[in-house]
Design a protein around this motif. Structure first.
Motif, PDB file in Angstrom:
ATOM      1  N   ARG A  87       0.871  -1.216  -0.100  1.00 21.99           N
ATOM      2  CA  ARG A  87      -0.087   0.066  -0.122  1.00 21.99           C
ATOM      3  C   ARG A  87       0.731   1.135  -0.032  1.00 21.99           C
ATOM      4  O   ARG A  87       0.648   1.955  -0.838  1.00 21.99           O
TER       5      ARG A  87
ATOM      6  N   ASP B 124       4.351  -4.153  -6.309  1.00 22.06           N
ATOM      7  CA  ASP B 124       3.513  -5.370  -6.626  1.00 22.06           C
ATOM      8  C   ASP B 124       3.717  -6.456  -5.645  1.00 22.06           C
ATOM      9  O   ASP B 124       2.940  -7.428  -5.547  1.00 22.06           O
TER      10      ASP B 124
ATOM     11  N   ARG C  48      -0.860  -8.254  -4.759  1.00 19.01           N
ATOM     12  CA  ARG C  48      -2.337  -7.765  -4.576  1.00 19.01           C
ATOM     13  C   ARG C  48      -3.234  -8.637  -4.353  1.00 19.01           C
ATOM     14  O   ARG C  48      -4.367  -8.304  -3.946  1.00 19.01           O
TER      15      ARG C  48
END
Length: 161
Positions: A91, A96, A125
């Motif tokens: 975040r 990635d 993710r």
């Protein structure tokens, strides 16, 4: 014999580059050694977004979003803390792959855990994989072995992706 962490970092960066993916680190136990190993590879800036050295509990909570009540309940040496650190790296660093380390380097125990207790997390993710390792050695040896284990975890996650 274990693989050299520098070679593993080079392999990880090459695979990330080939996939067009980026990496970020959230480190406690390793205190920057993971990021140092990664940036020691020429061309790391293509895929390495950065790292957070979250040594103190409040840095874990304030910068990475680890839940205050989680640390109050279980301490900082816990698989859920490693997972939240890795997700925080995703975040906050916009990467990635978020790779996190937490544990006890020693020489003595901490929070009731013996030296060498290590939790590693690799978040993408869609998922997060956490591993526990019980490592041996002096303080530096535990930290260096944790770097190798973290890189191995990231390579494994990337291969499954």
């Amino acid at each position: 014999m274990r693989r050299d962490p520098a070679e593993m970092a080079a392999e990880l960066l090459a695979q990330l580059r080939a996939k067009g993916a980026t990496l970020g680190c959230a480190e406690s136990l390793t205190g920057g050694l993971l990021a140092t190993t990664v940036v020691g590879v020429p061309g790391a800036s293509d895929v390495f977004r950065g790292g957070v050295i979250a040594y103190a509990p409040e840095v874990k909570t304030d910068l990475l979003g680890v839940e205050h009540d989680l640390i109050a309940r279980v301490g900082t040496v816990h698989p859920a803390v490693a997972e939240q650190m890795a997700r925080g790296a995703l975040r906050e660093l916009g990467c990635d792959i978020g790779l996190a380390t937490t544990g006890v380097a020693g020489p003595g125990s901490n929070e009731g855990h013996p030296a060498g207790t290590v939790y590693l997390a690799c978040a993408t993710r869609g998922d997060c994989t956490v591993r526990r390792r019980d490592l041996e050695g002096d303080r530096y040896g535990v930290r260096r072995a944790a770097v190798g284990e973290a890189l191995d975890l990231a390579l494994t996650v990337l291969a499954e992706r």
